[in-house]
Design a protein around this motif. Structure first.
Motif: not given
Length: 242
Positions: A134, A137, A143, A194, A196, A216
């Motif tokens: 990823y 990200a 996350a 990063k 979200p 994001r």
């Protein structure tokens, strides 16, 4: 049972975002335990499971463990690299070691065959593969920090804390950034890391019970979103698959 295990392994890997798979079917080595006919039957069952799952595979002659044949699942990451992750292993040795048996429908005793699995392999290695797949990200459910809340000024800190608390209550992993820095610096940090979702709150939000929200990948912030609606949206996005 082998087919069910293979379906479960592929389901888990797909939930993590992998969708290209290959397999190795490792067969009887020179030194082995168990009956040759049982080895052949187990290898046939493993091959049938792979074919039923429509999973491309190649034989690895003689690469099985001494105690049984196995399937190794390989995934391809976002840039096409091949990684071996999951294993489904047939084991003829442990039932003997533990003197296991079971009653058949004819009321006789028989020795079972053990099947064990490693869904992800080494967890540290799997996390490393995920990070690279990823590029940091992560999808929102995965996350580590799912949303950052940023107050425009010190006077908005209490409201920012209440926004963070409302999200935490719904299971969202939140960071409230009260650092003594400009709003722009804090937004850039959240984007660079990063996260979200980035939530910004100012005077109008405190008065109206709203937030500004940027997801994001979106260029512009959505302003004036009712707090409850924003919480509902992010809580739904943060839910794990299934």
């Amino acid at each position: 049972e082998l087919k069910n295990l293979l379906d479960f392994v592929l389901m888990v890997l797909r939930d993590f975002g992998f969708d290209e798979f290959e397999a190795d079917l490792s067969t009887r080595p020179e030194k082995y335990v168990g009956d040759v006919d049982l080895w052949k039957k187990a290898e046939q069952y493993l091959a049938s499971s792979l074919e039923a799952a429509d999973l491309p595979y190649q034989l690895a002659p003689g690469e099985g463990a001494f105690y049984g044949p196995k399937i190794d699942i390989h995934i391809k990451d976002a840039i096409g690299r091949r990684w071996q992750l999951s294993t489904i292993q047939v084991d003829f040795a442990q039932p003997e070691n533990f003197d296991l048996d079971y009653a058949t429908s004819e009321n006789t005793r028989r020795r079972p065959v053990m099947i064990h699995r490693a869904l992800l392999g080494s967890i540290e290695r799997f996390v490393g593969i995920l990070v690279e797949h990823y590029a940091g990200a992560f999808p929102m459910w995965l996350a580590p920090v799912q949303a950052t809340v940023i107050p425009v000024a010190d006077r908005h800190q209490d409201y920012a804390d209440s926004v963070g608390a409302a999200l935490v209550e719904r299971g969202v992993r939140v960071h409230v950034d009260g650092a003594d820095e400009t709003v722009g610096e804090k937004i850039r940090r959240a984007i660079t890391q990063k996260h979200p979702a980035v939530i910004v709150v100012g005077d109008k939000d405190v008065e109206a019970g709203t937030v500004g929200l940027r997801l994001r990948g979106e260029e512009h912030e959505q302003r004036g979103i009712v707090l409850g609606d924003a919480v509902d949206t992010l809580a739904e996005m943060a839910r794990p698959p299934r």
